[in-house]
Scaffold this motif. Structure first.
Motif, PDB file in Angstrom:
ATOM      1  N   SER B  87       0.851  -1.185   0.000  1.00 56.94           N
ATOM      2  CA  SER B  87       0.000   0.000   0.000  1.00 56.94           C
ATOM      3  C   SER B  87       0.890   1.239   0.000  1.00 56.94           C
ATOM      4  CB  SER B  87      -0.890  -0.007   1.250  1.00 56.94           C
ATOM      5  OG  SER B  87      -1.863   1.018   1.199  1.00 56.94           O
ATOM      6  N   VAL B  88       0.231   2.386  -0.044  1.00 57.15           N
ATOM      7  CA  VAL B  88       0.922   3.651   0.178  1.00 57.15           C
ATOM      8  C   VAL B  88       0.503   4.147   1.557  1.00 57.15           C
ATOM      9  CG1 VAL B  88       1.344   5.988  -0.633  1.00 57.15           C
ATOM     10  CG2 VAL B  88       0.889   4.155  -2.283  1.00 57.15           C
ATOM     11  N   TYR B  89       1.480   4.474   2.368  1.00 56.98           N
ATOM     12  CA  TYR B  89       1.226   4.870   3.749  1.00 56.98           C
ATOM     13  C   TYR B  89       1.481   6.369   3.915  1.00 56.98           C
ATOM     14  CZ  TYR B  89       1.082  -0.063   4.802  1.00 56.98           C
ATOM     15  OH  TYR B  89       0.737  -1.396   4.828  1.00 56.98           O
ATOM     16  N   PHE B  90       0.528   7.030   4.546  1.00 58.13           N
ATOM     17  CA  PHE B  90       0.642   8.454   4.795  1.00 58.13           C
ATOM     18  C   PHE B  90       0.570   8.743   6.289  1.00 58.13           C
ATOM     19  CE2 PHE B  90       0.687  10.257   0.651  1.00 58.13           C
ATOM     20  CZ  PHE B  90      -0.051   9.412  -0.154  1.00 58.13           C
ATOM     21  N   CYS B  91       1.452   9.591   6.714  1.00 61.15           N
ATOM     22  CA  CYS B  91       1.420  10.123   8.058  1.00 61.15           C
ATOM     23  C   CYS B  91       0.849  11.538   7.981  1.00 61.15           C
ATOM     24  CB  CYS B  91       2.830  10.146   8.634  1.00 61.15           C
ATOM     25  SG  CYS B  91       2.965  10.787  10.316  1.00 61.15           S
ATOM     26  N   ALA B  92       0.107  11.943   8.988  1.00 66.13           N
ATOM     27  CA  ALA B  92      -0.477  13.281   9.007  1.00 66.13           C
ATOM     28  C   ALA B  92      -0.455  13.815  10.425  1.00 66.13           C
ATOM     29  CB  ALA B  92      -1.911  13.261   8.470  1.00 66.13           C
ATOM     30  N   SER B  93      -0.555  15.109  10.540  1.00 66.30           N
ATOM     31  CA  SER B  93      -0.607  15.714  11.867  1.00 66.30           C
ATOM     32  C   SER B  93      -1.559  16.900  11.852  1.00 66.30           C
ATOM     33  CB  SER B  93       0.786  16.167  12.317  1.00 66.30           C
ATOM     34  OG  SER B  93       1.200  17.325  11.612  1.00 66.30           O
ATOM     35  N   SER B  94      -2.046  17.251  13.037  1.00 63.92           N
ATOM     36  CA  SER B  94      -2.905  18.428  13.158  1.00 63.92           C
ATOM     37  C   SER B  94      -2.828  18.958  14.571  1.00 63.92           C
ATOM     38  CB  SER B  94      -4.349  18.093  12.788  1.00 63.92           C
ATOM     39  OG  SER B  94      -4.896  17.175  13.713  1.00 63.92           O
ATOM     40  N   TYR B  95      -3.251  20.217  14.728  1.00 68.37           N
ATOM     41  CA  TYR B  95      -3.207  20.824  16.052  1.00 68.37           C
ATOM     42  C   TYR B  95      -4.373  20.343  16.916  1.00 68.37           C
ATOM     43  CZ  TYR B  95      -3.363  24.344  19.715  1.00 68.37           C
ATOM     44  OH  TYR B  95      -3.419  24.967  20.909  1.00 68.37           O
ATOM     45  N   LEU B  96      -5.553  20.360  16.364  1.00 66.19           N
ATOM     46  CA  LEU B  96      -6.708  19.947  17.141  1.00 66.19           C
ATOM     47  C   LEU B  96      -7.484  18.829  16.460  1.00 66.19           C
ATOM     48  CD1 LEU B  96      -8.176  23.260  18.566  1.00 66.19           C
ATOM     49  CD2 LEU B  96      -7.149  21.366  19.831  1.00 66.19           C
ATOM     50  N   THR B  97      -8.024  19.140  15.285  1.00 65.89           N
ATOM     51  CA  THR B  97      -8.930  18.188  14.664  1.00 65.89           C
ATOM     52  C   THR B  97      -8.610  18.006  13.197  1.00 65.89           C
ATOM     53  OG1 THR B  97     -10.446  19.993  14.221  1.00 65.89           O
ATOM     54  CG2 THR B  97     -10.843  18.708  16.190  1.00 65.89           C
ATOM     55  N   GLY B  98      -8.600  16.790  12.762  1.00 64.67           N
ATOM     56  CA  GLY B  98      -8.426  16.501  11.354  1.00 64.67           C
ATOM     57  C   GLY B  98      -6.977  16.496  10.925  1.00 64.67           C
ATOM     58  N   GLY B  99      -6.685  15.759   9.879  1.00 64.97           N
ATOM     59  CA  GLY B  99      -5.320  15.654   9.361  1.00 64.97           C
ATOM     60  C   GLY B  99      -4.992  16.842   8.483  1.00 64.97           C
ATOM     61  N   ASP B 100      -4.572  17.933   9.058  1.00 67.47           N
ATOM     62  CA  ASP B 100      -4.350  19.136   8.281  1.00 67.47           C
ATOM     63  C   ASP B 100      -3.132  19.041   7.380  1.00 67.47           C
ATOM     64  OD1 ASP B 100      -5.446  21.500  10.815  1.00 67.47           O
ATOM     65  OD2 ASP B 100      -6.532  20.270   9.378  1.00 67.47           O
ATOM     66  N   THR B 101      -2.090  18.360   7.838  1.00 67.87           N
ATOM     67  CA  THR B 101      -0.840  18.315   7.091  1.00 67.87           C
ATOM     68  C   THR B 101      -0.423  16.868   6.891  1.00 67.87           C
ATOM     69  OG1 THR B 101      -0.185  20.402   8.118  1.00 67.87           O
ATOM     70  CG2 THR B 101       1.518  19.150   6.988  1.00 67.87           C
ATOM     71  N   PHE B 102      -0.237  16.504   5.626  1.00 68.29           N
ATOM     72  CA  PHE B 102       0.158  15.146   5.283  1.00 68.29           C
ATOM     73  C   PHE B 102       1.610  15.108   4.834  1.00 68.29           C
ATOM     74  CE2 PHE B 102      -3.507  12.228   5.045  1.00 68.29           C
ATOM     75  CZ  PHE B 102      -4.507  13.098   5.412  1.00 68.29           C
ATOM     76  N   GLY B 103       2.248  13.974   5.093  1.00 72.22           N
ATOM     77  CA  GLY B 103       3.542  13.702   4.513  1.00 72.22           C
ATOM     78  C   GLY B 103       3.382  13.277   3.062  1.00 72.22           C
ATOM     79  N   SER B 104       4.512  13.058   2.395  1.00 71.72           N
ATOM     80  CA  SER B 104       4.471  12.729   0.970  1.00 71.72           C
ATOM     81  C   SER B 104       4.283  11.241   0.703  1.00 71.72           C
ATOM     82  CB  SER B 104       5.742  13.220   0.278  1.00 71.72           C
ATOM     83  OG  SER B 104       6.877  12.646   0.905  1.00 71.72           O
ATOM     84  N   GLY B 105       4.290  10.439   1.757  1.00 77.25           N
ATOM     85  CA  GLY B 105       3.933   9.032   1.613  1.00 77.25           C
ATOM     86  C   GLY B 105       5.119   8.091   1.522  1.00 77.25           C
ATOM     87  N   THR B 106       4.854   6.827   1.881  1.00 84.19           N
ATOM     88  CA  THR B 106       5.807   5.729   1.717  1.00 84.19           C
ATOM     89  C   THR B 106       5.116   4.643   0.910  1.00 84.19           C
ATOM     90  OG1 THR B 106       6.955   6.115   3.814  1.00 84.19           O
ATOM     91  CG2 THR B 106       7.116   3.910   2.863  1.00 84.19           C
ATOM     92  N   ARG B 107       5.701   4.312  -0.236  1.00 82.60           N
ATOM     93  CA  ARG B 107       5.131   3.255  -1.073  1.00 82.60           C
ATOM     94  C   ARG B 107       5.795   1.945  -0.711  1.00 82.60           C
ATOM     95  NH1 ARG B 107       2.018   3.350  -5.563  1.00 82.60           N
ATOM     96  NH2 ARG B 107       2.226   5.625  -5.659  1.00 82.60           N
ATOM     97  N   LEU B 108       5.017   1.027  -0.147  1.00 84.23           N
ATOM     98  CA  LEU B 108       5.539  -0.258   0.339  1.00 84.23           C
ATOM     99  C   LEU B 108       4.995  -1.395  -0.505  1.00 84.23           C
ATOM    100  CD1 LEU B 108       7.026  -1.949   2.500  1.00 84.23           C
ATOM    101  CD2 LEU B 108       4.872  -2.012   3.767  1.00 84.23           C
ATOM    102  N   THR B 109       5.912  -2.253  -0.943  1.00 80.87           N
ATOM    103  CA  THR B 109       5.528  -3.463  -1.664  1.00 80.87           C
ATOM    104  C   THR B 109       6.035  -4.666  -0.888  1.00 80.87           C
ATOM    105  OG1 THR B 109       5.671  -2.315  -3.783  1.00 80.87           O
ATOM    106  CG2 THR B 109       5.683  -4.720  -3.835  1.00 80.87           C
ATOM    107  N   VAL B 110       5.154  -5.624  -0.637  1.00 77.63           N
ATOM    108  CA  VAL B 110       5.526  -6.857   0.066  1.00 77.63           C
ATOM    109  C   VAL B 110       5.430  -8.012  -0.931  1.00 77.63           C
ATOM    110  CG1 VAL B 110       5.073  -8.410   1.995  1.00 77.63           C
ATOM    111  CG2 VAL B 110       4.642  -5.954   2.231  1.00 77.63           C
ATOM    112  N   VAL B 111       6.562  -8.696  -1.129  1.00 76.78           N
ATOM    113  CA  VAL B 111       6.605  -9.768  -2.136  1.00 76.78           C
ATOM    114  C   VAL B 111       6.986 -11.110  -1.489  1.00 76.78           C
ATOM    115  CG1 VAL B 111       7.146  -8.167  -3.992  1.00 76.78           C
ATOM    116  CG2 VAL B 111       9.011  -9.248  -2.701  1.00 76.78           C
TER     117      VAL B 111
END
Lengths: 118, 111
Positions: B87-111
């Protein structure tokens, strides 16, 4: 459980045309609502959010959205689309707990891909 | 202003291997989140944290673990990688509510 529906998987518009992306949510309590945009290979960028007050919300890049409680909708609009608006758009919903705060547990729609023709 | 930084950007794992996806934010946000994004499925919340030392499960936590020892860092651990975790994994952060700021993602492949 809360849910979000974006009925349109893919929308194509001509540059300069107006745009409306639909979002319907399902939740009994007062929701708070977001629209995000994602360009290919990028993370999500927050366009706008609604918590309370004026039901017409202005966002970045010329976008706006209107919260209609009676229709459980939060549609995103832009009067004139630019080629750079081509991306995938996500609607998300969260809720406030009894204390009026939230843990930010958002539920996302499946996304709408926007293609812009020159 | 770096915002939310995720490493690595890409990773290929063999079934059964383990790894940690790193996430750091420099905005002093108290809320942090991990999502996974699969094609046509939107984003699903894996785990979230409301502050250092406090974490809780999201919608799809099985196969993952998290910790939050500092305000800045929120690593996601995969102990026994499975193909379903591709999958593609995203981390996000916010001050109070909701994911206001997202990272650019990590693309993970499991084989």
């Amino acid at each position: 459980a809360q849910s979000v529906t974006q009925p349109d998987i893919h929308i194509t518009v001509s540059e300069g045309a107006s745009l409306e992306l639909r979002c319907n949510y399902s939740y009994g309590a007062t929701p708070y609502l977001f629209w995000y945009v994602q360009s290919p290979g990028q993370g999500l960028q927050l366009l706008l959010k609604y918590f309370s007050g004026d039901t017409l919300v202005q966002g970045i890049k010329g976008f706006e959205a209107e919260f209609k409680r009676s229709q459980s909708s939060f549609n995103l609009r832009k009067p004139s689309v630019h080629w750079s608006d081509a991306a995938e758009y996500f609607c998300a919903v969260g809720y406030l707990n009894a204390g009026g705060t939230s843990y930010g547990k958002l539920t996302f729609g499946q996304g709408t891909i926007l293609t812009v023709h020159p | 202003n770096a915002g939310v930084t995720q490493t690595p950007k890409f990773r290929i794992l063999k079934i059964g291997q383990s790894m940690t996806l790193q996430c750091t934010q420099d905005m002093n946000h108290n809320y942090m989140y991990w999502y996974r994004q699969d094609p046509g499925m939107g984003l699903k919340l894996i785990y979230y944290s409301v502050g250092a030392g406090i974490t809780d499960k999201g919608e799809v936590p099985n196969g993952y673990n998290v910790s939050r020892s500092t305000t800045e860092d929120f690593p996601l651990r995969l102990e026994l990688a499975a193909p379903s975790q591709t999958s593609v994994y995203f981390c996000a952060s916010s001050y109070l509510t909701g994911g206001d700021t997202f990272g650019s993602g990590t693309r993970l492949t499991v084989v």
